[in-house]
Scaffold this motif. Structure first.
Motif, PDB file in Angstrom:
ATOM      1  N   ARG A 154      -5.554   1.044   8.528  1.00 31.30           N
ATOM      2  CA  ARG A 154      -4.888   2.271   8.070  1.00 31.30           C
ATOM      3  C   ARG A 154      -3.780   2.675   9.040  1.00 31.30           C
ATOM      4  O   ARG A 154      -2.690   3.066   8.619  1.00 31.30           O
ATOM      5  CB  ARG A 154      -5.912   3.409   7.957  1.00 31.30           C
ATOM      6  CG  ARG A 154      -6.956   3.222   6.903  1.00 31.30           C
ATOM      7  CD  ARG A 154      -7.570   4.547   6.471  1.00 31.30           C
ATOM      8  NE  ARG A 154      -8.194   5.288   7.543  1.00 31.30           N
ATOM      9  CZ  ARG A 154      -9.496   5.252   7.829  1.00 31.30           C
ATOM     10  NH1 ARG A 154     -10.297   4.460   7.125  1.00 31.30           N
ATOM     11  NH2 ARG A 154      -9.991   5.991   8.788  1.00 31.30           N
ATOM     12  N   HIS A 159       0.830  -1.203   0.000  1.00 35.59           N
ATOM     13  CA  HIS A 159       0.000   0.000   0.000  1.00 35.59           C
ATOM     14  C   HIS A 159       0.867   1.257   0.000  1.00 35.59           C
ATOM     15  O   HIS A 159       0.579   2.228  -0.712  1.00 35.59           O
ATOM     16  CB  HIS A 159      -0.915   0.012   1.228  1.00 35.59           C
ATOM     17  CG  HIS A 159      -1.973  -1.041   1.213  1.00 35.59           C
ATOM     18  ND1 HIS A 159      -3.089  -0.969   0.413  1.00 35.59           N
ATOM     19  CD2 HIS A 159      -2.074  -2.212   1.895  1.00 35.59           C
ATOM     20  CE1 HIS A 159      -3.847  -2.035   0.601  1.00 35.59           C
ATOM     21  NE2 HIS A 159      -3.251  -2.808   1.498  1.00 35.59           N
ATOM     22  N   LYS A 194      -4.812   9.748   1.756  1.00 33.99           N
ATOM     23  CA  LYS A 194      -4.960   8.720   0.718  1.00 33.99           C
ATOM     24  C   LYS A 194      -5.408   7.393   1.331  1.00 33.99           C
ATOM     25  O   LYS A 194      -6.246   6.689   0.755  1.00 33.99           O
ATOM     26  CB  LYS A 194      -3.635   8.536  -0.033  1.00 33.99           C
ATOM     27  CG  LYS A 194      -3.262   9.709  -0.938  1.00 33.99           C
ATOM     28  CD  LYS A 194      -1.913   9.475  -1.593  1.00 33.99           C
ATOM     29  CE  LYS A 194      -1.493  10.669  -2.443  1.00 33.99           C
ATOM     30  NZ  LYS A 194      -0.148  10.486  -3.032  1.00 33.99           N
ATOM     31  N   TYR A 245       0.905   4.191  -3.048  1.00 35.63           N
ATOM     32  CA  TYR A 245       0.519   5.592  -2.879  1.00 35.63           C
ATOM     33  C   TYR A 245       1.705   6.561  -2.904  1.00 35.63           C
ATOM     34  O   TYR A 245       1.523   7.752  -3.133  1.00 35.63           O
ATOM     35  CB  TYR A 245      -0.253   5.777  -1.576  1.00 35.63           C
ATOM     36  CG  TYR A 245      -1.513   4.947  -1.497  1.00 35.63           C
ATOM     37  CD1 TYR A 245      -2.442   4.974  -2.537  1.00 35.63           C
ATOM     38  CD2 TYR A 245      -1.782   4.137  -0.406  1.00 35.63           C
ATOM     39  CE1 TYR A 245      -3.593   4.198  -2.482  1.00 35.63           C
ATOM     40  CE2 TYR A 245      -2.927   3.365  -0.348  1.00 35.63           C
ATOM     41  CZ  TYR A 245      -3.828   3.404  -1.383  1.00 35.63           C
ATOM     42  OH  TYR A 245      -4.970   2.636  -1.334  1.00 35.63           O
ATOM     43  N   ASP A 305      -9.108   7.662   2.129  1.00 34.68           N
ATOM     44  CA  ASP A 305      -9.973   7.612   0.941  1.00 34.68           C
ATOM     45  C   ASP A 305     -10.089   6.203   0.356  1.00 34.68           C
ATOM     46  O   ASP A 305     -11.096   5.899  -0.309  1.00 34.68           O
ATOM     47  CB  ASP A 305      -9.430   8.557  -0.142  1.00 34.68           C
ATOM     48  CG  ASP A 305      -9.514  10.022   0.276  1.00 34.68           C
ATOM     49  OD1 ASP A 305     -10.316  10.330   1.175  1.00 34.68           O
ATOM     50  OD2 ASP A 305      -8.756  10.839  -0.280  1.00 34.68           O
ATOM     51  N   ASN A 306      -9.082   5.371   0.574  1.00 31.24           N
ATOM     52  CA  ASN A 306      -9.039   4.079  -0.121  1.00 31.24           C
ATOM     53  C   ASN A 306      -9.201   2.852   0.774  1.00 31.24           C
ATOM     54  O   ASN A 306      -9.476   1.763   0.262  1.00 31.24           O
ATOM     55  CB  ASN A 306      -7.708   3.953  -0.882  1.00 31.24           C
ATOM     56  CG  ASN A 306      -7.602   4.936  -2.027  1.00 31.24           C
ATOM     57  OD1 ASN A 306      -8.145   4.710  -3.111  1.00 31.24           O
ATOM     58  ND2 ASN A 306      -6.910   6.051  -1.799  1.00 31.24           N
TER      59      ASN A 306
END
Length: 332
Positions: free
Chosen positions: A141, A106, A130, A110, A133-134
């Motif tokens: 996260r 990840h 980011k 990004y 949002d994803n």
């Protein structure tokens, strides 16, 4: 960031001619290592690779700006994690490294091969946005964010060359987000009157695999982990004692046989007879009791699939998510 410090060396040959070369000195495995070359530019490049490999990028031994990119920093961090797995005093498992690798995919997606020395608090805040949002799971996260902070720390944070880790010094998470991360949902309580051992025995009897039936029975009677039962060996069973005993010594972790927390657990006479029958059915030179057709440890995913089939046939749903661990709640 400072440039790599390169020294000089001069000498006089036997024939009277003079020679000179450039030197780079570094430490590896607590030993002083010297690399020399007449070509200074080549030596600077070589020194840069050495510092990345050894993790010794430090302002004390540097004097030209060097980009500290994400990919080589991750490779060094991964190498350090691999070394931790085999350190007996460090409780670091291969499954943790696997999780870090997932986080890294990840981060790379990004950020690309970003120069970590150019990162500032604005960049980190954008990276966090980011993720928001994803990725829906806020706990996941935060784990990705923390892994990025650890990779950053390899070459850049904590006086390498900055005074602190920007991931830790900045405020990127709101109080309500941190509260949501720390909040753990309540575990579902198991009604043992409803889920008594007779029901457990019925579920096990409907598993469409005799070997898995025996493994689940061993878990239910001894409260052992699936990984410990999968690693069971002939020598772990003591049937000549007054009360038969299963001696737990090993576990299976990522298809490897590792040491487990030692303990001895009594088993019933009926289970003892079933294990003896199983021992007589497998090859005499096979030490591990539960191997598949290609002589590997039984696959946990296939065990869960067979357990799901048994539950479906009985129209039941277990009250816990970790299905094979469900049997650890019972002991005869």
């Amino acid at each position: 960031m400072n440039k790599i410090k390169i020294g000089k060396r001069k000498w006089k040959n036997r024939d009277g001619t003079k020679g000179k070369a450039h030197l780079f000195t570094y430490k590896e495995n607590n030993k002083r290592v010297v690399v020399q070359s007449p070509n200074k530019k080549w030596l600077e490049k070589e020194a840069e690779q050495i510092l990345f490999r050894t993790g010794n990028i430090n302002p004390k031994n540097m004097n030209v700006d060097i980009p500290v990119n994400l990919i080589p920093s991750w490779e060094l961090y991964e190498k350090k994690c691999k070394n931790k797995i085999y350190e007996p005093r460090i409780n670091f498992r291969e499954v943790t490294l696997k999780e870090y690798r997932s986080h890294y995919t990840h981060i790379l997606k990004y950020c690309g091969n970003v120069d970590l020395t150019k990162i500032d608090e604005t960049y980190i805040a954008d990276f966090k946005d980011k993720l928001t949002d994803n990725i829906k799971d806020i706990s996941y996260r935060k784990k990705i964010f923390n892994t990025f902070a650890r990779i950053y720390n390899i070459h850049v944070g904590r006086n390498k060359p900055f005074n602190s880790n920007l991931f830790h010094s900045g405020k990127y998470w709101e109080d309500d987000e941190l509260k949501a991360i720390s909040h753990k949902p309540k575990k579902r309580k198991i009604n043992f009157d409803e889920w008594d051992f007779n029901r457990i025995d019925t579920i096990i009897s409907n598993v469409p695999n005799k070997t898995y039936q025996l493994m689940f029975k061993l878990m239910a009677e001894t409260s052992c982990r699936p990984s410990e039962v999968r690693a069971a060996q002939r020598k772990n069973f003591h049937f000549k004692r007054n009360i038969p005993v299963f001696e737990v010594t090993n576990l299976v972790d990522h298809k490897k046989n590792l040491e487990a927390g030692y303990r001895e657990i009594e088993i019933s006479s009926s289970l003892k007879d079933q294990i003896i029958d199983h021992m007589n059915e497998i090859p005499q030179d096979q030490e591990f009791l539960f191997l598949n057709s290609v002589d590997r440890f039984c696959d946990l995913r296939h065990m869960i699939t067979c357990l799901d089939q048994a539950l479906e046939s009985l129209n039941l749903e277990l009250p816990v998510k970790r299905k094979t661990y469900f049997f650890r709640h019972w002991s005869v």
